[in-house]
Write a protein that holds these residues in place. Structure first.
Motif, mmCIF file in Angstrom:
data_model
loop_
_atom_site.group_PDB
_atom_site.id
_atom_site.type_symbol
_atom_site.label_atom_id
_atom_site.label_comp_id
_atom_site.label_asym_id
_atom_site.label_seq_id
_atom_site.Cartn_x
_atom_site.Cartn_y
_atom_site.Cartn_z
ATOM 1 N N ASP A 98 52.573 43.939 33.227
ATOM 2 C CA ASP A 98 52.066 45.560 33.926
ATOM 3 C C ASP A 98 51.103 45.236 34.470
ATOM 4 O O ASP A 98 49.960 45.722 34.391
ATOM 5 C CB ASP A 98 52.830 46.153 33.227
ATOM 6 N N LEU A 99 49.577 45.224 33.428
ATOM 7 C CA LEU A 99 48.144 44.769 33.732
ATOM 8 C C LEU A 99 48.099 44.502 34.342
ATOM 9 O O LEU A 99 46.987 43.818 34.933
ATOM 10 C CB LEU A 99 47.764 43.853 31.988
ATOM 11 N N ALA A 100 48.406 42.913 34.666
ATOM 12 C CA ALA A 100 48.882 41.792 35.932
ATOM 13 C C ALA A 100 48.257 43.046 36.822
ATOM 14 O O ALA A 100 47.207 42.854 38.060
ATOM 15 C CB ALA A 100 48.932 40.846 36.378
ATOM 16 N N ARG A 101 49.243 44.069 37.186
ATOM 17 C CA ARG A 101 49.344 44.925 38.824
ATOM 18 C C ARG A 101 47.763 45.582 38.854
ATOM 19 O O ARG A 101 47.561 46.002 39.497
ATOM 20 C CB ARG A 101 50.523 45.812 38.172
ATOM 21 N N VAL A 102 48.119 46.208 36.860
ATOM 22 C CA VAL A 102 46.200 46.532 37.102
ATOM 23 C C VAL A 102 45.404 45.895 37.828
ATOM 24 O O VAL A 102 44.308 46.296 38.876
ATOM 25 C CB VAL A 102 45.998 47.764 36.012
ATOM 26 N N GLU A 103 45.123 44.986 36.971
ATOM 27 C CA GLU A 103 43.743 43.198 37.748
ATOM 28 C C GLU A 103 43.966 43.158 38.876
ATOM 29 O O GLU A 103 42.615 43.082 39.660
ATOM 30 C CB GLU A 103 43.753 42.776 36.577
ATOM 31 N N LEU A 104 45.078 43.069 39.777
ATOM 32 C CA LEU A 104 44.940 42.911 40.822
ATOM 33 C C LEU A 104 44.786 43.963 42.101
ATOM 34 O O LEU A 104 44.127 43.608 42.916
ATOM 35 C CB LEU A 104 46.635 41.983 41.553
ATOM 36 N N ALA A 105 44.257 44.795 40.885
ATOM 37 C CA ALA A 105 44.292 46.304 42.442
ATOM 38 C C ALA A 105 43.715 46.447 42.345
ATOM 39 O O ALA A 105 42.755 46.997 42.905
ATOM 40 C CB ALA A 105 45.243 47.684 41.614
ATOM 41 N N ALA A 106 42.877 46.383 41.290
ATOM 42 C CA ALA A 106 40.746 46.096 41.406
ATOM 43 C C ALA A 106 40.653 44.791 41.783
ATOM 44 O O ALA A 106 39.089 44.864 41.622
ATOM 45 C CB ALA A 106 40.303 46.405 39.874
ATOM 46 N N GLU A 107 40.436 44.329 42.913
ATOM 47 C CA GLU A 107 40.079 42.758 43.464
ATOM 48 C C GLU A 107 39.287 42.740 44.188
ATOM 49 O O GLU A 107 38.068 42.574 44.095
ATOM 50 C CB GLU A 107 41.503 42.415 43.802
ATOM 51 N N ASP A 108 39.019 44.500 44.930
ATOM 52 C CA ASP A 108 38.187 44.481 45.916
ATOM 53 C C ASP A 108 36.654 45.150 44.815
ATOM 54 O O ASP A 108 35.685 45.482 45.443
ATOM 55 C CB ASP A 108 38.330 45.846 46.571
ATOM 56 N N GLU A 109 36.675 45.250 43.715
ATOM 57 C CA GLU A 109 36.030 45.762 42.930
ATOM 58 C C GLU A 109 35.191 44.041 42.590
ATOM 59 O O GLU A 109 33.532 44.053 42.475
ATOM 60 C CB GLU A 109 35.364 46.081 41.705
#
Length: 187
Positions: A155-166
């Motif tokens: 679940d946390l990995a989904r959030v982290e992957l969504a932040a890749e553009d940062e």
């Protein structure tokens, strides 16, 4: 006439990405292949696990000591995870950078964001899995955590992957040696 060297903070590389992507394996290989690159040792309030050495794997501190580090602004970044706090001591990082030594921080998304706000010139590197399926396989295949913990990590990995553009750049971990080589080139 030679060009001015890059500011010391440009030698600061933040390595982040979801659990199971291989960050720790990459850092271990980086330390072995390039001992001239310094990898920061985080302070933590958690107890040492078997085989962990204070000052090598982590600097193990009490809650009161961690509170003092926060109050003294002695941490470059810090976060709480699973009831324990983790942070990057500022002094050793600044000393290495001032001496021209490249520095790598292996930290979570929250810490990477804090470093970005404090040291905008730092290079933020996102380590990504080859695919979602591969990440699920890596986390499930460890066999060291309960299904509930694996689910929380995914679940946390989904959030982290969504932040890749940062991040400034992304390295897909299909080969530890390739990721190490690309990291060295970035430094």
């Amino acid at each position: 006439m030679s060009a001015d060297p890059a500011p010391a903070s440009r030698r600061l590389v933040v390595l982040s990405g979801p659990s199971g992507v291989g960050k720790t394996t990459v850092v271990k290989a980086l330390r072995e292949q390039h001992p001239e690159i310094w990898v920061s040792v985080s302070a933590t309030t958690r107890f040492p696990r078997p085989g962990e050495v204070d000052g090598v794997h982590y600097s193990f501190v009490t809650d009161a000591e961690f509170d003092r580090l926060v109050a003294d602004d002695a941490l470059l970044e810090w976060a709480e995870f699973a009831g324990n706090r983790y942070g990057t001591p500022r002094g050793p990082v600044e000393q290495r950078l001032a001496g021209g030594v490249p520095v790598v921080l292996e930290i979570d998304l929250q810490g990477a964001r804090q470093v970005r706000s404090r040291v905008p010139e730092a290079l933020l590197v996102f380590v990504a899995p080859p695919s979602w399926e591969e990440l699920v396989s890596r986390l499930s295949g460890r066999g060291t955590e309960s299904p509930e913990v694996v689910k929380r990590r995914l679940d946390l990995a989904r959030v982290e992957l969504a932040a890749e553009d940062e991040f400034d750049t992304t390295l897909v971990n299909t080969s530890v040696d390739e990721v190490c080589d690309r990291l060295v080139a970035l430094l």
